[in-house]
Design an enzyme around this catalytic site. Structure first.
Site, PDB file in Angstrom:
ATOM      1  N   ASN A 104      -4.222  18.725  26.920  1.00 25.93           N
ATOM      2  CA  ASN A 104      -4.651  19.965  27.573  1.00 25.93           C
ATOM      3  C   ASN A 104      -6.163  19.917  27.619  1.00 25.93           C
ATOM      4  O   ASN A 104      -6.814  19.891  26.584  1.00 25.93           O
ATOM      5  CB  ASN A 104      -4.219  21.201  26.774  1.00 25.93           C
ATOM      6  CG  ASN A 104      -2.718  21.393  26.765  1.00 25.93           C
ATOM      7  OD1 ASN A 104      -2.039  21.098  27.745  1.00 25.93           O
ATOM      8  ND2 ASN A 104      -2.185  21.886  25.652  1.00 25.93           N
TER       9      ASN A 104
ATOM     10  N   SER B 260      -8.721  24.853  22.988  1.00 18.76           N
ATOM     11  CA  SER B 260      -9.684  25.677  22.271  1.00 18.76           C
ATOM     12  C   SER B 260     -10.903  24.886  21.804  1.00 18.76           C
ATOM     13  O   SER B 260     -11.835  25.446  21.260  1.00 18.76           O
ATOM     14  CB  SER B 260      -9.001  26.323  21.065  1.00 18.76           C
ATOM     15  OG  SER B 260      -8.250  25.371  20.352  1.00 18.76           O
TER      16      SER B 260
ATOM     17  N   HIS C  52     -18.515  14.245  20.352  1.00 20.63           N
ATOM     18  CA  HIS C  52     -18.074  15.591  20.715  1.00 20.63           C
ATOM     19  C   HIS C  52     -18.244  15.862  22.208  1.00 20.63           C
ATOM     20  O   HIS C  52     -17.536  16.691  22.795  1.00 20.63           O
ATOM     21  CB  HIS C  52     -18.886  16.604  19.899  1.00 20.63           C
ATOM     22  CG  HIS C  52     -18.442  18.032  20.052  1.00 20.63           C
ATOM     23  ND1 HIS C  52     -17.306  18.524  19.453  1.00 20.63           N
ATOM     24  CD2 HIS C  52     -18.979  19.079  20.747  1.00 20.63           C
ATOM     25  CE1 HIS C  52     -17.163  19.820  19.765  1.00 20.63           C
ATOM     26  NE2 HIS C  52     -18.166  20.171  20.545  1.00 20.63           N
TER      27      HIS C  52
ATOM     28  N   CYS D 219     -17.332  21.895  14.614  1.00 15.24           N
ATOM     29  CA  CYS D 219     -16.115  21.401  15.271  1.00 15.24           C
ATOM     30  C   CYS D 219     -15.182  20.773  14.244  1.00 15.24           C
ATOM     31  O   CYS D 219     -15.576  19.865  13.515  1.00 15.24           O
ATOM     32  CB  CYS D 219     -16.496  20.382  16.337  1.00 15.24           C
ATOM     33  SG  CYS D 219     -15.095  19.411  16.924  1.00 15.24           S
TER      34      CYS D 219
ATOM     35  N   CYS E 222     -14.748  16.788  14.803  1.00 13.03           N
ATOM     36  CA  CYS E 222     -15.840  15.817  14.654  1.00 13.03           C
ATOM     37  C   CYS E 222     -15.706  15.046  13.329  1.00 13.03           C
ATOM     38  O   CYS E 222     -15.181  15.581  12.348  1.00 13.03           O
ATOM     39  CB  CYS E 222     -17.199  16.523  14.713  1.00 13.03           C
ATOM     40  SG  CYS E 222     -17.809  16.781  16.401  1.00 13.03           S
TER      41      CYS E 222
ATOM     42  N   HIS F 113      -9.670  15.275  23.018  1.00  9.57           N
ATOM     43  CA  HIS F 113      -8.474  15.003  22.217  1.00  9.57           C
ATOM     44  C   HIS F 113      -7.210  15.308  23.001  1.00  9.57           C
ATOM     45  O   HIS F 113      -7.224  16.072  23.967  1.00  9.57           O
ATOM     46  CB  HIS F 113      -8.485  15.840  20.932  1.00  9.57           C
ATOM     47  CG  HIS F 113      -8.243  17.307  21.155  1.00  9.57           C
ATOM     48  ND1 HIS F 113      -9.194  18.145  21.690  1.00  9.57           N
ATOM     49  CD2 HIS F 113      -7.148  18.067  20.925  1.00  9.57           C
ATOM     50  CE1 HIS F 113      -8.711  19.382  21.771  1.00  9.57           C
ATOM     51  NE2 HIS F 113      -7.458  19.362  21.329  1.00  9.57           N
TER      52      HIS F 113
ATOM     53  N   HIS G  32     -14.030  19.035  22.128  1.00  8.27           N
ATOM     54  CA  HIS G  32     -14.015  17.665  21.584  1.00  8.27           C
ATOM     55  C   HIS G  32     -12.840  16.920  22.224  1.00  8.27           C
ATOM     56  O   HIS G  32     -11.717  17.394  22.184  1.00  8.27           O
ATOM     57  CB  HIS G  32     -13.870  17.705  20.063  1.00  8.27           C
ATOM     58  CG  HIS G  32     -14.164  16.380  19.429  1.00  8.27           C
ATOM     59  ND1 HIS G  32     -15.246  16.162  18.600  1.00  8.27           N
ATOM     60  CD2 HIS G  32     -13.533  15.185  19.524  1.00  8.27           C
ATOM     61  CE1 HIS G  32     -15.255  14.899  18.211  1.00  8.27           C
ATOM     62  NE2 HIS G  32     -14.223  14.286  18.763  1.00  8.27           N
TER      63      HIS G  32
ATOM     64  N   GLN H 121      -2.610  15.412  22.367  1.00  5.50           N
ATOM     65  CA  GLN H 121      -1.606  15.707  21.352  1.00  5.50           C
ATOM     66  C   GLN H 121      -0.379  14.832  21.560  1.00  5.50           C
ATOM     67  O   GLN H 121      -0.172  14.280  22.634  1.00  5.50           O
ATOM     68  CB  GLN H 121      -1.165  17.160  21.449  1.00  5.50           C
ATOM     69  CG  GLN H 121      -2.267  18.176  21.195  1.00  5.50           C
ATOM     70  CD  GLN H 121      -1.694  19.579  21.033  1.00  5.50           C
ATOM     71  OE1 GLN H 121      -0.747  19.796  20.284  1.00  5.50           O
ATOM     72  NE2 GLN H 121      -2.263  20.519  21.753  1.00  5.50           N
TER      73      GLN H 121
HETATM   74  O1  LIG Z   1      -1.490  23.043  20.391  1.00  3.36           O
HETATM   75  P1  LIG Z   1      -2.623  23.943  20.792  1.00  3.36           P
HETATM   76  O2  LIG Z   1      -3.736  23.218  21.454  1.00  3.36           O
HETATM   77  O3  LIG Z   1      -3.046  24.826  19.665  1.00  3.36           O
HETATM   78  O4  LIG Z   1      -1.981  24.923  21.900  1.00  3.36           O
HETATM   79  C1  LIG Z   1      -1.936  24.701  23.271  1.00  3.36           C
HETATM   80  O5  LIG Z   1      -1.016  23.669  23.643  1.00  3.36           O
HETATM   81  C2  LIG Z   1       0.341  23.884  23.284  1.00  3.36           C
HETATM   82  C3  LIG Z   1       1.176  22.728  23.822  1.00  3.36           C
HETATM   83  O6  LIG Z   1       1.125  22.641  25.239  1.00  3.36           O
HETATM   84  C4  LIG Z   1       0.845  25.246  23.806  1.00  3.36           C
HETATM   85  O7  LIG Z   1       2.123  25.505  23.259  1.00  3.36           O
HETATM   86  C5  LIG Z   1      -0.101  26.389  23.431  1.00  3.36           C
HETATM   87  O8  LIG Z   1       0.320  27.587  24.050  1.00  3.36           O
HETATM   88  C6  LIG Z   1      -1.513  26.036  23.877  1.00  3.36           C
HETATM   89  O9  LIG Z   1      -2.402  27.067  23.506  1.00  3.36           O
END
Ligand SMILES: O=P(O)(O)O[C@H]1O[C@H](CO)[C@@H](O)[C@H](O)[C@H]1O
Ligand SMILES: O=P(O)(O)O[C@H]1O[C@H](CO)[C@@H](O)[C@H](O)[C@H]1O
Lengths: 351, 351
Positions: free
Chosen positions: B156, B164, B116, B52, B55, B169, B167, B171
């Site tokens: 997300n 993806s 994790h 990961c 981590c 997190h 873990h 943004q």
């Molecule tokens: O930033 P990441 O996790 O790579 O990407 C994810 O969140 C982003 C922000 O909502 C989006 O634009 C991406 O399409 C999504 O896959």
């Protein structure tokens, strides 16, 4: 400090149809993908599937039998989102925070073909012309109903777009109000028309044909292009060259040209990732509220979710839901890729 | 003709935060589902995953090593959608149809925990308070940068939301412009405040507490509710009771109460379908443009896609993209379901 390069630098673009911005991050297409992959069915479908509720002669959820239809077939949606019942509505429910009103509507399903295994790009032009005639008839019939002021024709294609049955079909949701996105578009079209006495899309198509770099297909009567403000990676719009405001005003030549561009565009889509390309598409045209709408200009949106391959889609999530739509590849690049793809369907080459 | 029954009849509801309508079809929850099912991972995660990139101690895509962090950890996104470079911009690119402008921004990733295998509902209140402190610090630091006028904090969660890596997190995307959705919200908040000298959400929370039927959780300082105009089946909002316009203005008590309601709400979410519930969430608060924003009122949106089970989601596709958002279950019903769920996480019962 460097000069702005629209092909390289992060920027925002403005969508004059709905007055919203989109964030474009050209450099971001390079990031690696470790996320969810879609499962795409590559299964060969039979021409007739005895378990399909859309195939001719089969039984639907409500117990009714489909006729042995030979071209297209329309029926009322058994699980419609709206109902025809007239509802008595006391306006005192109206409140700053709790504003609600009943909505009347009709939902129909349009089977595009009796064949379970065909999609638009695999059909003959004559068959697609027949679908267009069906859309014209439905737009007229539904639009003539007193309480129907808007007829939304659309298609959800592919399981990734929530489509539960591969049998080629679309839907029509007709209703008393203008839906949110249509109302926004109408406001923009109207204020442009009032100011210029030409439709926004008439002038937009001219500007795009002059620029050239977002055009995917052009024929005598229609243009398919990636809008300057496209949100989805391979989003396109088919726009009529003439300022015709609804599908029922097409000339015979326009109908044929529309069928051709539909086949050509969806063929390119399938050829992009050698897959039956998923999308939601739909027609925006004049409301059926009895008013003349010279500001309206026929166009069809295609919103496909795929980004990198048949299995990797663009997620419109966190930032997009809370902030604004964001794309990782420029519309010009997408248009170039689509333009260069063959008009011959990949499946017909394999055979 | 029958009288309007908001619990039974198809209707539209108005969202005063962004001035858009949503179509509500209460009866439609009954339709059978034959469409796509999501794959939900039920795999037990290790506390530490050597593969990961989030981590502690591990190597990221850019070759850098994460520190041996012990609470939360923030780093610049290696594949940021925006860049910090100042761009020289000639306004002649401005054109009716081809309107674009460069955008400056900074993207960061916020690891919520070194563990994790933990998600918000499984963390201790003190750990969540620590995440809130991290958000406060980032909001301040980023907001103080001259060219940053808006700081979008979001998460997300789950592969179905494009995430993806399991873990825990979130943004932060900080940028020079107000994103589309925030600008719409700001316009509504501002015109309400100018008229009433109270914030829209202050009055909305009061009205909701009085009505009661959309409240999911209430504590001394926050309310979690399903908005009257919610789009997603189990969409919620956490709203501060006090008209506090940004996270940095929380009192110590408010921070603790926010941590508690976050834990409680996400626990209920997980308990809904006995799964790690996917969603995108994010905070809407005052811009960082240097102006005083008395109209702003701290709130956090949760947009979860699931509808019927851990694997069946609501598809926002054709009609929703072309027309307007549509939901199949009333907000009142969703709130009732969430309200009745236990505050004890289902996993802690199994153990
Ligand atoms: O930033 P990441 O996790 O790579 O990407 C994810 O969140 C982003 C922000 O909502 C989006 O634009 C991406 O399409 C999504 O896959
Ligand atoms: O009508 P269907 O195909 O059952 O349902 C599909 O399309 C509808 C209209 O876009 C959406 O509301 C549904 O979420 C989607 O699953």
């Amino acid at each position: 400090m460097k000069n702005f390069d629209i092909n390289e630098d992060p920027h925002r673009r403005f969508n004059p149809l709905i007055n919203e911005w989109v964030l474009v991050s050209p450099h971001r297409a390079k990031r690696p993908w470790q996320g969810q992959n879609e499962t795409i069915s590559t299964e060969e479908l039979p021409k007739y599937d005895p378990t399909c509720y859309l195939c001719p002669g089969n039984v639907r959820a409500n117990g009714m039998n489909n006729p042995q239809y030979e071209s297209s077939f329309v029926f009322e949606n058994d699980f419609a989102a709206m109902k025809q019942d007239e509802i008595i509505f006391e306006d005192d429910i109206k409140h700053t925070f709790f504003k609600a009103k009943p909505e009347q509507g009709i939902s129909r399903v349009v089977c595009f073909s009796p064949r379970h295994d065909l999609t638009l790009p695999e059909m003959e032009i004559a068959d697609i012309e027949n679908i267009i005639r069906t859309w014209q008839k439905e737009y007229t019939d539904l639009g003539n109903i007193k309480f129907i002021n808007h007829v939304q024709i659309f298609e959800n294609k592919g399981s990734v777009m929530g489509c539960s049955n591969p049998h080629p079909h679309g839907q029509i949701w007709a209703q008393s109000s203008l839906p949110t996105q249509v109302e926004k578009t109408q406001n923009s079209l109207k204020s442009y028309y009032d100011k210029n006495q030409t439709t926004l899309l008439e002038d937009y198509v001219k500007a795009e044909l002059k620029a050239g770099d977002r055009i995917v297909i052009e024929n005598d009567h229609f243009v398919a292009l990636v809008p300057f403000w496209a949100i989805w990676p391979y989003e396109t719009m088919i726009i009529s060259k003439r300022a015709v405001n609804k599908i029922t005003n097409f000339t015979a030549d326009e109908s044929t040209a529309f069928a051709k561009i539909l086949k050509q565009l969806t063929t390119k889509y399938d050829n992009l990732f050698n897959t039956s390309f998923p999308y939601s598409s739909g027609i925006h045209q004049s409301p059926t509220d009895g008013l003349i709408h010279p500001e309206w200009h026929f166009h069809m949106h295609f919103y496909p979710p795929l980004l990198r391959s048949a299995t990797v889609k663009k997620f419109m999530v966190g930032y997009e839901m809370l902030g604004e739509s964001q794309r990782d590849i420029t519309p010009e690049k997408s248009a170039e890729i689509l333009r260069q793809l063959s008009d011959v369907h990949y499946k017909s080459l394999v055979k």
